[in-house]
Write a protein that holds these residues in place. Structure first.
Motif, PDB file in Angstrom:
ATOM      1  N   PHE A  15      59.128  35.232  80.356  1.00 56.62           N
ATOM      2  CA  PHE A  15      58.857  33.799  80.213  1.00 56.62           C
ATOM      3  C   PHE A  15      57.885  33.535  79.064  1.00 56.62           C
ATOM      4  N   ARG A  16      56.935  34.440  78.880  1.00 56.35           N
ATOM      5  CA  ARG A  16      55.944  34.267  77.813  1.00 56.35           C
ATOM      6  C   ARG A  16      56.596  34.350  76.433  1.00 56.35           C
ATOM      7  N   THR A  17      57.590  35.213  76.274  1.00 60.66           N
ATOM      8  CA  THR A  17      58.179  35.465  74.958  1.00 60.66           C
ATOM      9  C   THR A  17      59.501  34.740  74.721  1.00 60.66           C
ATOM     10  N   SER A  18      60.181  34.305  75.780  1.00 58.77           N
ATOM     11  CA  SER A  18      61.532  33.750  75.608  1.00 58.77           C
ATOM     12  C   SER A  18      61.613  32.243  75.786  1.00 58.77           C
ATOM     13  N   LEU A  19      60.651  31.643  76.467  1.00 58.51           N
ATOM     14  CA  LEU A  19      60.664  30.185  76.633  1.00 58.51           C
ATOM     15  C   LEU A  19      60.214  29.543  75.326  1.00 58.51           C
ATOM     16  N   PRO A  20      61.060  28.720  74.695  1.00 58.33           N
ATOM     17  CA  PRO A  20      60.665  28.082  73.432  1.00 58.33           C
ATOM     18  C   PRO A  20      59.376  27.275  73.589  1.00 58.33           C
ATOM     19  N   ASP A  21      58.473  27.418  72.630  1.00 60.38           N
ATOM     20  CA  ASP A  21      57.163  26.768  72.714  1.00 60.38           C
ATOM     21  C   ASP A  21      57.229  25.250  72.867  1.00 60.38           C
ATOM     22  N   PRO A  22      58.135  24.538  72.150  1.00 60.09           N
ATOM     23  CA  PRO A  22      58.187  23.087  72.346  1.00 60.09           C
ATOM     24  C   PRO A  22      58.526  22.693  73.783  1.00 60.09           C
ATOM     25  N   ILE A  23      59.410  23.467  74.418  1.00 57.88           N
ATOM     26  CA  ILE A  23      59.758  23.172  75.811  1.00 57.88           C
ATOM     27  C   ILE A  23      58.564  23.449  76.712  1.00 57.88           C
ATOM     28  N   ARG A  24      57.884  24.577  76.487  1.00 55.32           N
ATOM     29  CA  ARG A  24      56.694  24.911  77.290  1.00 55.32           C
ATOM     30  C   ARG A  24      55.643  23.807  77.180  1.00 55.32           C
ATOM     31  N   ARG A  25      55.397  23.333  75.948  1.00 60.82           N
ATOM     32  CA  ARG A  25      54.372  22.324  75.749  1.00 60.82           C
ATOM     33  C   ARG A  25      54.724  21.024  76.466  1.00 60.82           C
ATOM     34  N   ARG A  26      56.000  20.617  76.394  1.00 62.06           N
ATOM     35  CA  ARG A  26      56.415  19.386  77.094  1.00 62.06           C
ATOM     36  C   ARG A  26      56.246  19.539  78.603  1.00 62.06           C
ATOM     37  N   MET A  27      56.537  20.717  79.120  1.00 62.15           N
ATOM     38  CA  MET A  27      56.382  20.938  80.556  1.00 62.15           C
ATOM     39  C   MET A  27      54.904  20.883  80.955  1.00 62.15           C
TER      40      MET A  27
END
Length: 398
Positions: A20-32
């Motif tokens: 999850f740390r390496t594969s979740l795109p950062d823009p999606i993580r930030r929005r979440m």
């Protein structure tokens, strides 16, 4: 009962966390993290990343894309997914209609639909609730009358979440009105592009467009889209709702929210003191954290007992998890409202292309809409009042 994780399970947690740390795109993580709803594109992108890894539908049978993980590993995966935080796979497909199809559907339906659900090639929505048939779902009035190789479906569904995006809807419809109301319902799969289907938005209290009304006027549905047996849809619906409540406590989401509360309360000040250092606020935060830890222990007991439970029989303890889980989720939004204070007052909808500055900190705009939106959590998946009746009957014997 030993609720500690084994070394193998702890290693698995690290593997999942690293993915999850390496594969979740950062823009999606930030929005979440900021409390925004994931967009359709976010969900599709993330679902396909998971599917490429083989983790899109971990709880499904292995022959249809499942992982074969133990209940404990499935729990760990869900907990880490929610804490990442990452979008959860579209529940209407992977947790609701998918299990109904692989359990009760025929081979053609399994081959046709299941791979597309796992890869989110098809977006599904749920056609259950109707005006006047919400908690009393068996009172639904939508009808499906046989006409040769088709059913002619007429009726109205409401509170249909994300129907504006949907390619398909799974629908309960009455096929026999001469029998007891639970015994005359069938479970149909309907292409949303079929003539006669109209989707109308319902604006929610937070100003969003999440739910809809769906009207079905002389909609022709091929008989091959009937799941299982005619008039057995009520049994399939109960099975689906049991699956819907799996993980409904959403412990990982509450953990992530409390982490966010601590982070933001360290930034906001009351006079010269950070809010996190105010004793009364710390007491409120600690009380929710203690309740969450107790709920997590209860969830782990349920997970540990899962292998001993009769297959296909829902665990009434899921009702306990649903009640307390929803209460804690709502409590986390109340804490965030206390953190944001008066900056919760302005109405600042999420609009594409909006370029006006927000009132208050950048993170403030989503907190009040989330607070109001999450009032629904104690209602959907079976209202908390209904869950208390289930507990009284199934556990206490009343």
């Amino acid at each position: 009962m030993d609720l500690r994780f084994t070394d193998e399970e702890l290693a698995f947690r690290e593997e999942v966390r690293e993915f999850f740390r390496t594969s979740l795109p950062d823009p999606i993580r930030r929005r979440m993290i900021e409390g925004h709803h994931p967009s359709k594109d976010d969900l599709v992108t993330w679902s396909r990343i998971l599917n490429a890894k083989g983790w899109a539908v971990p709880h499904w049978p292995v022959e249809w894309g499942g992982t074969g993980w133990s209940p404990v590993k499935q729990y760990i995966f869900r907990d880490e997914l929610q804490q990442a935080p990452a979008p959860e796979p579209l529940a209407f497909g992977v947790s609701m209609v998918g299990p109904v199809i692989y359990t009760f559907g025929n081979d053609d339906q399994k081959r046709r639909f299941l791979p597309r659900i796992a890869n989110l090639d098809d977006w599904w929505c749920q056609g259950f609730s109707e005006p006047g048939a919400g908690s009393d779902l068996a009172s639904l009035k939508t009808t499906a009358k046989r006409d040769g190789d088709h059913y002619i479906v007429n009726g109205q569904k409401t509170w249909t979440t994300l129907a504006q995006h949907a390619d398909w809807i799974f629908c309960l419809a009455r096929t026999d009105s001469a029998v007891k109301k639970q015994e005359g319902i069938s479970f149909l799969l309907i292409d949303m592009k079929t003539p006669g289907i109209t989707v109308r938005p319902i604006q929610t209290i937070d100003g969003g467009h999440e739910v809809n009304e769906v009207f079905l006027d002389d909609v022709r549905v091929p008989v091959e889209n009937l799941v299982g047996q005619e008039n057995k849809g009520w049994d399939y619906a109960k099975f689906l709702l049991g699956n819907e409540r799996v993980g409904i406590a959403r412990i990982g989401i509450s953990k992530a929210r409390l982490k966010r509360v601590r982070e933001l309360a360290s930034l906001e000040r009351v006079g010269d003191v950070p809010l996190i250092e105010i004793p009364r606020f710390r007491e409120k935060l600690a009380a929710v954290e203690v309740e969450l830890k107790a709920l997590e222990m209860t969830q782990l007991r349920v997970v540990a007992a899962e292998g001993r439970r009769e297959k296909g029989k829902p665990d009434p303890a899921s009702s306990i998890l649903k009640i307390k889980g929803s209460e804690i989720q709502q409590a986390t939004t109340e804490l965030l409202m206390e953190v944001v204070g008066p900056f919760a007052l302005p109405y600042q909808p999420e609009e594409e292309g909006r370029n006006e500055p927000t009132d208050g900190p950048d993170w403030a705009s989503t907190i009040a809409p989330t607070y109001f939106n999450w009032r629904k959590i104690s209602i959907y998946g079976g209202s908390n009042e209904i869950q208390k009746n289930i507990i009284a009957k199934a556990i206490l014997g009343f």
